[in-house]
Write a protein that holds these residues in place. Structure first.
Motif, PDB file in Angstrom:
ATOM      1  N   TRP A  25       0.800  -1.213   0.000  1.00 28.27           N
ATOM      2  CA  TRP A  25       0.000   0.000   0.000  1.00 28.27           C
ATOM      3  C   TRP A  25       0.834   1.264   0.000  1.00 28.27           C
ATOM      4  O   TRP A  25       0.379   2.320  -0.421  1.00 28.27           O
ATOM      5  CB  TRP A  25      -0.948   0.018   1.201  1.00 28.27           C
ATOM      6  CG  TRP A  25      -2.050  -0.963   1.024  1.00 28.27           C
ATOM      7  CD1 TRP A  25      -2.169  -2.174   1.631  1.00 28.27           C
ATOM      8  CD2 TRP A  25      -3.184  -0.844   0.167  1.00 28.27           C
ATOM      9  NE1 TRP A  25      -3.305  -2.803   1.195  1.00 28.27           N
ATOM     10  CE2 TRP A  25      -3.946  -2.006   0.304  1.00 28.27           C
ATOM     11  CE3 TRP A  25      -3.618   0.146  -0.697  1.00 28.27           C
ATOM     12  CZ2 TRP A  25      -5.135  -2.207  -0.395  1.00 28.27           C
ATOM     13  CZ3 TRP A  25      -4.797  -0.053  -1.400  1.00 28.27           C
ATOM     14  CH2 TRP A  25      -5.544  -1.221  -1.241  1.00 28.27           C
ATOM     15  N   PRO A  32      -1.331   5.505   1.464  1.00 32.34           N
ATOM     16  CA  PRO A  32      -2.070   4.235   1.365  1.00 32.34           C
ATOM     17  C   PRO A  32      -3.387   4.314   0.609  1.00 32.34           C
ATOM     18  O   PRO A  32      -3.987   3.296   0.316  1.00 32.34           O
ATOM     19  CB  PRO A  32      -2.312   3.853   2.828  1.00 32.34           C
ATOM     20  CG  PRO A  32      -2.230   5.130   3.579  1.00 32.34           C
ATOM     21  CD  PRO A  32      -1.252   5.995   2.822  1.00 32.34           C
ATOM     22  N   TYR A  44      -2.019  -8.857  -2.846  1.00 36.88           N
ATOM     23  CA  TYR A  44      -2.672  -8.467  -1.591  1.00 36.88           C
ATOM     24  C   TYR A  44      -3.660  -9.541  -1.146  1.00 36.88           C
ATOM     25  O   TYR A  44      -3.675  -9.946   0.022  1.00 36.88           O
ATOM     26  CB  TYR A  44      -3.378  -7.128  -1.789  1.00 36.88           C
ATOM     27  CG  TYR A  44      -4.277  -6.729  -0.638  1.00 36.88           C
ATOM     28  CD1 TYR A  44      -3.734  -6.257   0.553  1.00 36.88           C
ATOM     29  CD2 TYR A  44      -5.657  -6.830  -0.753  1.00 36.88           C
ATOM     30  CE1 TYR A  44      -4.551  -5.895   1.613  1.00 36.88           C
ATOM     31  CE2 TYR A  44      -6.482  -6.468   0.293  1.00 36.88           C
ATOM     32  CZ  TYR A  44      -5.932  -5.999   1.478  1.00 36.88           C
ATOM     33  OH  TYR A  44      -6.751  -5.654   2.517  1.00 36.88           O
TER      34      TYR A  44
END
Length: 63
Positions: A25, A32, A44
């Motif tokens: 991120w 982020p 992710y």
């Protein structure tokens, strides 16, 4: 930069997985809220699956 999977039989700790998730991120973008690429999103999701398994105790280490 994509994280590399652990060597066969090695289980990453929750701390390692959280660090890898945070790095996705913030890697090079500094904020982020920036959207992930399709490749980063897939990474992710895999990291989240692995983290859930570790948190539930669903993983075992190879002998």
């Amino acid at each position: 930069m994509p994280s590399t999977p652990p060597p066969e039989g090695r289980v990453r700790s929750a701390e390692e997985l959280n660090a890898a998730i945070r790095a996705l991120w913030t890697d090079g973008r500094g904020h982020p809220a920036v959207q992930l690429t399709a490749e980063q999103r897939a990474e992710y999701e895999q990291l989240c699956i692995e983290l859930r398994q570790v948190e539930r105790g669903d993983v075992t280490t190879a002998a």
